[in-house]
Design an enzyme around this catalytic site. Structure first.
Site, PDB file in Angstrom:
ATOM      1  N   ARG A   1       7.418 -10.881  17.990  1.00  9.81           N
ATOM      2  CA  ARG A   1       6.699  -9.649  18.331  1.00  9.81           C
ATOM      3  C   ARG A   1       5.794  -9.849  19.542  1.00  9.81           C
ATOM      4  O   ARG A   1       5.671  -8.957  20.387  1.00  9.81           O
ATOM      5  CB  ARG A   1       5.886  -9.168  17.127  1.00  9.81           C
TER       6      ARG A   1
ATOM      7  N   LYS B   1      -0.461 -20.031  19.729  1.00 13.95           N
ATOM      8  CA  LYS B   1       0.908 -19.886  20.243  1.00 13.95           C
ATOM      9  C   LYS B   1       1.240 -18.425  20.511  1.00 13.95           C
ATOM     10  O   LYS B   1       2.058 -18.111  21.385  1.00 13.95           O
ATOM     11  CB  LYS B   1       1.915 -20.512  19.279  1.00 13.95           C
TER      12      LYS B   1
ATOM     13  N   ARG C   1       0.807  -1.216   0.000  1.00 15.22           N
ATOM     14  CA  ARG C   1       0.000   0.000   0.000  1.00 15.22           C
ATOM     15  C   ARG C   1       0.845   1.274   0.000  1.00 15.22           C
ATOM     16  O   ARG C   1       0.363   2.342  -0.347  1.00 15.22           O
ATOM     17  CB  ARG C   1      -0.897   0.034   1.249  1.00 15.22           C
TER      18      ARG C   1
ATOM     19  N   LYS D   1      -2.278 -15.776  10.450  1.00 10.57           N
ATOM     20  CA  LYS D   1      -2.561 -16.522  11.680  1.00 10.57           C
ATOM     21  C   LYS D   1      -3.487 -15.699  12.565  1.00 10.57           C
ATOM     22  O   LYS D   1      -3.275 -14.501  12.735  1.00 10.57           O
ATOM     23  CB  LYS D   1      -1.266 -16.845  12.424  1.00 10.57           C
TER      24      LYS D   1
END
Length: 335
Positions: free
Chosen positions: A255, A191, A31, A105
């Site tokens: 992260r 997870k 973008r 995910k």
């Protein structure tokens, strides 16, 4: 072979880089104009991976139709909360009878849909046998650095799974196929919730004993909800289960672990998110996982405590304390 990759974050870029390394012509949807110029002119993703040179066969475009239309394979790697909107936009020009590989995910907020359920709900039935899902212990930077890596490829179609397996497998990237779509998705999503808890533990200064406890009991929670949804329990011992859980809970590039670590150090969630360049999927997934556990009647102690910390401002120290004060139980996979 021409491949379109939806998503120019670190993981989408890394997968695109891998495929371009194999000689495929890869177009990345992006973008940001400066990011597109940097990728096309300098072969660098200046926003997410500024320290790495990308293959010349990897280019970027702002036009989603250009990225998708006429391609021989589509790789989808946007944040899971953006997936529904993107699929609704591209389904009119999405090529037929080509593999569609999802690397997203998460569990959608509100609807509580897994990524596979989003794809199967939003795309017509003619696409369903071409869908597959990639997940496993794989930091983006290490894929680009050509560090040996393994992942799972899940599909309800063995033909699709084996084709995607062959396309992705390379000298430093090994894939294992499985028909267990639900197991691969549940492991890849939950997870991140457990990694938040592991990060909090590290931030509070607890040791590796505590982290190992969280990983062990976290796997228990993942397995419980996976079984309830119809997953094969053996999947959780593979790359997309235990493999991804260990990496995300222990790796400094994670992260979600980083967000938890900073919460454990006393920062607020607002402070942390304001300076983040990438999405920590575990934050949104925690809300969905908590609601899903309530809906299914499954006790998920770690998930519940992470939810209270993120959404009810519970003190991280109290989270760990309350987990240790729970009723004593017999050891077992489903207790």
């Amino acid at each position: 072979m021409k491949i379109g990759v939806i998503g120019s974050g670190s993981f989408g870029t890394a997968l695109g880089s891998l495929l371009a390394d194999k000689g495929y012509e890869v177009t990345l949807w992006c973008r940001n104009d400066s990011q597109i110029e940097s990728i096309n002119r300098n072969h660098i993703n200046n926003k997410h991976l500024p320290d790495f040179t990308l293959p010349e066969k990897l280019t970027a475009s702002k036009d989603l139709r250009t990225v998708v239309q006429g391609k021989d394979m589509i790789v989808s790697s946007p944040p899971s909360h953006a997936l529904t909107e993107i699929l609704r936009e591209i389904k009119e020009y999405l090529p037929e009878k080509v593999p569609i590989v999802s690397a997203s995910k998460g569990i959608e907020n509100g609807t509580l849909r897994l990524v596979s359920e989003i794809f199967e709900s939003e795309l017509p039935g003619k696409y369903h046998s071409y869908l597959s899902y990639l997940s496993g212990p794989s930091f983006a930077k290490e894929i680009i650095q050509k560090v040996p890596t393994i992942v799972s490829i899940a599909s309800r179609s063995e033909t699709t799974a084996r084709k995607v397996q062959e396309i992705f497998s390379f000298l430093y990237f090994r894939t294992y196929w499985t028909p267990d779509v639900i197991g691969v998705e549940v492991g890849g999503s939950l997870k991140n919730v457990i990694a938040l808890a592991a990060g909090v533990s590290d931030g509070l200064g607890f040791g590796q004993n505590t982290r190992a406890a969280l990983i062990t009991r976290g796997l228990n929670e993942i397995t419980k909800i996976g079984l309830k949804l119809g997953a094969d329990p053996m999947t959780f011992l593979g790359p997309s289960g235990m493999g991804d859980l260990i990496l995300t809970c222990c790796g400094e590039q994670s992260r979600n672990r980083t967000v938890g670590f900073r919460l454990g150090k006393g920062e607020t969630l607002e402070q942390i998110l304001s300076g983040m360049n990438e999405v920590a999927e575990g934050i949104k997934t925690t809300q969905s996982a908590y609601e899903l556990s309530q809906k299914l009647g499954i006790e998920m102690a770690i998930t519940n405590e992470v939810y209270k910390m993120l959404y009810e401002d519970k003190n991280p120290k109290e989270v760990v304390k309350d987990l240790m004060k729970r009723d004593l139980k017999r050891e077992g996979v489903l207790v």
